[in-house]
Enzyme design. Structure first.
Site, mmCIF file in Angstrom:
data_model
loop_
_atom_site.group_PDB
_atom_site.id
_atom_site.type_symbol
_atom_site.label_atom_id
_atom_site.label_comp_id
_atom_site.label_asym_id
_atom_site.label_seq_id
_atom_site.Cartn_x
_atom_site.Cartn_y
_atom_site.Cartn_z
ATOM 1 N N SER A 754 1.226 -1.466 0.380
ATOM 2 C CA SER A 754 0.059 -0.342 0.137
ATOM 3 C C SER A 754 0.554 1.522 0.390
ATOM 4 C CB SER A 754 -0.770 -0.164 1.546
ATOM 5 O OG SER A 754 -2.118 1.061 1.155
ATOM 6 N N ASP A 831 -8.964 -4.167 -6.167
ATOM 7 C CA ASP A 831 -8.603 -3.401 -5.720
ATOM 8 C C ASP A 831 -9.439 -2.299 -4.793
ATOM 9 O OD1 ASP A 831 -7.970 -1.987 -3.594
ATOM 10 O OD2 ASP A 831 -5.497 -2.597 -3.980
ATOM 11 N N HIS A 864 -7.645 -5.155 -1.674
ATOM 12 C CA HIS A 864 -6.460 -4.818 -1.107
ATOM 13 C C HIS A 864 -5.605 -5.555 -0.243
ATOM 14 C CE1 HIS A 864 -3.644 -1.366 -0.578
ATOM 15 N NE2 HIS A 864 -4.188 -0.720 0.520
#
Length: 917
Positions: A754, A831, A864
């Site tokens: 991330s 995502d 994610h």
């Protein structure tokens, strides 16, 4: 299950003899060693033969794949009788050797110069190391960690969540217990005092005897439960279905405690798909949201009244949209009852101008049948997702008067305009007063609004410009704590406690009366409070809070009086510790959690001010301690590094069999997002632990500028320029580690997920191959224009106001990325947070730049967290395998795969030609 290419023997570690620092260390046994072998041969020494044989055995180690190079060195061992060549051969030979040495020296000094260039931006100094080997670690003789054990939660400490429940008559110390003991009722409320030895009284209140109940012919199994404040009814959710990170839908039921029977919350809709429901403080009503509209049921009536009617695709009532759920509330609720049950405040969100982002799902969903002829097409979910600079949802607070059954809003003079307002917190006071915390779009101007719902009037009572203060921003927070007036205890007016910047650090402040803009500052110093306050003991005038006072990597529990005096710890602060606490409604009892660095434990205790003493150990994690004794957990070395005047926290994880005479590859792991913290003294066995224990690498984490709990100056330094200073901190720390005698500076990698994925790529881009040879980026942001507006603009301003900053922070210098040996990018195609658009756009730039030194893998339909269809296990397996290949030199070989003769072999061939000529 292990990694196929790893070798676990202790002696298979790199040796101290290896001191080459170049990026291509593996394929350059080096001109220097070749030249020395030739010189040794010219002198007729047999030492070269022994050196070659020794070198070959060393090159069979875990991190090397140099058999071919070993054979080359063997080729330079001279005959026992020495050389017998014409004089011209000796001359040519000497010239060649001289050229080799000269070339090597030039390369060495060029490389040395490269390493010096990028240091000019930082002055680096290192603090002393604080070593935590782990009392329970099995050490050198222990088993190595396996990846499956780490991923499947075998190393997660057991913990017990206690739900403290405020008693109907103000009783303190009540616990809500659910399941766990077959000999007890499924849902019950227990008085903590009844657990004291010798207390035979059973003060348990049974709410639900069984773990399921029937409604007509339908079996209801609770997913979540919420007892009413008077403990006579239970709100039950079943059939929970996940929406986004915090939100879900389900079917809701009302369960009567006395009759042990249930009924639908809305009798007219058995399959409601309800998004949120909550009790009135008086237990006489439930307000809920369904299909983005709000409803209320006032008990004991079975009638449901619709509060709003225009909710739908673009209008939300009482619940946050995607961006507010993710970036502001971190919760599924945007509904707030007042303490008297007369009013409900709720967020109205208008997304009509927010652009949509389509998330595609390619794997057929068996729970969602496709329409005929469409089963072979991707399923598309369109999300209202405001990217940086795009129109934001327009929000405002509305109210529902329960008695009058009216919805209304309150106009406030000098309030922020609709298109420049973020609502970041709502706190009810008494007598219908409510405090609303707002910021502008870029989150650097705070406005605190006090609204009187009964009089339908409001005013701005406090404002602050954080951009002028320190160039920083306001973080959204829901920890504002209301303190009611109590003249007998020295509180003539209502007030509230919240965290404010004070002398460059986050501290507690008490505002009273409610419209006072000048607070009593309760804490001060070069340290910060954490998500505070935790609770307030109103009888004794004590504020409980968690702080990183002793060290940024630690957490301890403290109390302070409402006048700011007598700050006291309630846990041991002399030894390293990471504590958290959950206090009862009256703050007389607490669940105390010790989370590290040793084996975690939990206790239920009476607080120091409580005269009724109580302490019960509810978890010691003996199984975890026993397992730790059997495994070779890495030792943790905590220290600081000062870069450009900022003291940063670092942790180095060393293999249990660490040998300072050997050379180790180093993996840097980071997250690095603004206000975040990765270097802590919590007990944690994770992927980094696995890499150190099983693969035998050193793993380093440094929390650079921008991260939390080291003061606002360091945190705000990154504003408007995300990635730049954070990358410098990673690079300079890596250079400092590269100078250590036990580190192989030619094998250094960095990885993150991330924001950490973004930082991995930004560090590789800024470093341009000088320090880090490898990188692994998972679900990375590659251009902040692609990320959501509320998060991004808080730290970067809008793209319209800071176009140069967005250009600088984007991953765009593919020529610099090409200087690394190799890097890898992985992303989930589904995502909804960091869109795969980020990775695809970067891949296009890499293609346009003819960059080939990277690998990429996409996990179909994973969000994610990358979990869908076994993806989580596979992503960590891929990271592990890729890293082993990197440090084994596999990616170095792919850079120049065409077989060729080395300079030394060509020289030897020329000598043979001349000798035979």
């Amino acid at each position: 299950m292990g990694v196929e290419k790893r070798i676990n023997d202790e002696e298979m570690q790199p040796l101290a003899e290896r001191d080459d620092k170049s990026r291509d260390s593996i394929d350059s046994t080096s001109t220097a060693s070749i030249s020395l072998a030739l010189l040794g041969g010219a002198n007729g020494s047999a030492h070269g033969s022994r050196a070659a044989r020794t070198r070959k055995s060393e090159n069979q180690e875990k991190y090397h794949d140099d058999e071919e190079e070993g054979d080359l060195e063997e080729g330079f061992v001279p005959p026992a009788g020495g050389w017998s060549a014409p004089r011209k051969v000796s001359v040519i030979f000497t010239l060649i050797v001289t050229l080799c040495i000269a070339g090597w020296l030039v390369a060495f000094f060029v490389l040395l110069g490269r390493h010096k260039d990028s240091s000019k931006d930082a002055a680096v100094s290192q603090g002393e190391s604080n070593i935590i080997p782990g009392i329970y670690s099995g050490g050198r003789g222990g088993k190595k960690l396996d990846l499956d054990g780490v991923l499947f939660g075998n190393w997660s400490p057991k913990s017990h969540d206690i739900s403290w429940f405020p008693g109907p008559n103000g009783a303190d110390g009540l616990l809500l217990e659910q399941g766990g003991d077959r000999n007890k009722a499924y849902l019950r409320v227990e008085d903590i005092r009844s657990r004291n030895p010798g207390n035979k009284a059973d003060d348990t209140i049974v709410l639900m005897r069984e773990s399921s109940f029937m409604v007509g012919k339908r079996l209801v199994r609770p997913s979540k439960v919420w007892p009413s404040p008077d403990l006579k009814t239970v709100l039950v959710m079943s059939d929970q279905r996940k929406n986004w990170r915090h939100s879900y839908t389900g079917n809701y039921w009302i369960f009567d405690v006395e009759t042990q029977t249930g009924e639908p919350l809305d009798p007219e809709s058995l399959d409601g798909g309800i998004q949120l429901a909550s009790w009135s403080p008086n237990s006489d009503a439930i307000v809920f949201t369904r299909k983005n509209n709000m409803f209320i049921r006032r008990l004991p009536s079975k009638n449901v009244k619709q509060i709003t009617t225009d909710g739908g695709t673009n209008l939300f009532y009482g619940i946050p949209d995607w961006v507010y759920e993710e970036e502001v509330f971190s919760d599924s609720s945007a509904t707030w009852w007042d303490g008297d049950g007369k009013f409900v405040a709720f967020l109205r969100t208008n997304e009509s101008r927010v652009p949509e982002y389509p998330v595609q799902y390619f794997i057929p969903n068996t729970n969602k049948p496709s329409r005929p002829s469409e089963e072979n097409y991707p399923d598309i979910r369109k999300i209202k997702y405001p990217k940086a600079g795009a129109p934001n949802p327009v929000v405002n607070i509305q109210f529902f008067d329960v008695e009058k059954e009216e919805v209304f809003s309150v106009d406030v003079k000098d309030d922020l305009p609709d298109d420049d307002r973020l609502v970041i917190g709502v706190t009810w006071a008494s007598n219908g007063n409510v405090l609303v915390r707002e910021t502008n779009r870029e989150s650097d101007r705070l406005s605190v609004v006090l609204i009187d719902a009964a009089k339908r009037a409001g005013k701005v009572v406090r404002s602050r410009n954080f951009s002028s203060l320190d160039g920083g921003w306001v973080e959204p927070s829901q920890t504002t704590h209301f303190v009611p007036a109590d003249p007998k205890n020295g509180r003539p007016h209502d007030g509230y406690i919240e965290t404010i910047p004070h002398d460059g650090f986050e501290h507690l402040a008490y505002f009273t009366p409610m419209d006072n803009s000048e607070p009593t500052v309760l804490t001060s110093g070069d340290w910060e409070v954490v998500d505070a306050p935790s609770a307030v003991d109103l009888k004794r005038g004590l504020v409980y809070f968690v702080a990183a006072k002793e060290n940024p990597t630690e957490r301890h529990i403290y109390t302070v009086k409402l006048d700011g005096s007598d700050l006291q710890p309630i846990v041991d602060t002399k030894s390293a510790g990471y504590y958290s606490i959950s206090l009862s409604a009256g703050a007389g009892y607490a669940l105390l959690k010790y989370e590290g660095p040793d084996i975690p434990w939990q206790k239920v205790i009476s607080t120091p001010a409580n005269e009724e003493k109580y302490e019960e150990s509810i978890e010691k994690n003996p199984g975890l301690a026993d397992m730790a004794r059997k495994y070779a957990l890495p030792s943790l070395h905590y220290q600081t590094i000062t870069i450009s005047g900022y003291e940063l926290q670092v942790v180095e994880r060393r293999p249990a069999n660490f040998n300072p005479d050997k050379k180790y590859p180093v993996l840097f792991h980071l997250y690095g997002g603004p206000g975040s913290q990765t270097v802590t003294k919590k007990f944690k066995v994770d992927f980094q632990s696995y890499v150190a224990s099983n693969l035998g690498y050193i793993v380093v984490t440094v929390d650079g500028r921008g991260t939390g709990f080291i003061g606002r100056k360091a945190r705000c330094a990154v504003r408007g320029n995300l990635g730049h200073y954070e990358a410098i901190d990673q690079i300079e720390t890596a250079k400092a580690w590269g100078k250590r005698s036990y580190v192989d500076a030619g094998r250094m990698a960095i990885w993150g997920w991330s924001y950490g994925g973004f930082m991995t790529l930004k560090t590789l881009e800024q470093d341009a191959g000088q320090t880090f040879q490898y990188g692994m980026a998972v679900a990375p942001v590659t251009d902040w224009r692609f990320y959501d507006s509320i998060y991004t603009e808080r730290y970067m301003h809008t793209p319209q106001n800071n176009p140069e900053g967005y250009d600088r922070s984007a991953i765009s210098n593919v020529t610099a990325l090409d200087q690394a040996v190799r890097f890898m990018i992985v992303h989930g195609s589904g995502d909804d947070n960091v869109h795969i658009q980020n990775t695809l756009t970067l891949l296009d730039k890499l293609d346009l730049g003819s960059v080939k030194n990277f690998d990429v893998h996409v996990y179909p339909d994973s969000d994610h967290s990358i979990y869908f269809h076994n993806a989580n296990k596979m992503v960590y397996q891929r990271l592990s395998d890729w890293l082993v290949n990197a440090f084994n030199g596999e990616w170095v070989k792919t850079r120049d795969p065409i077989p060729h003769k080395s300079l030394a072999r060509r020289a030897l061939g020329l000598i043979n030609i001349l000798r035979n000529g």
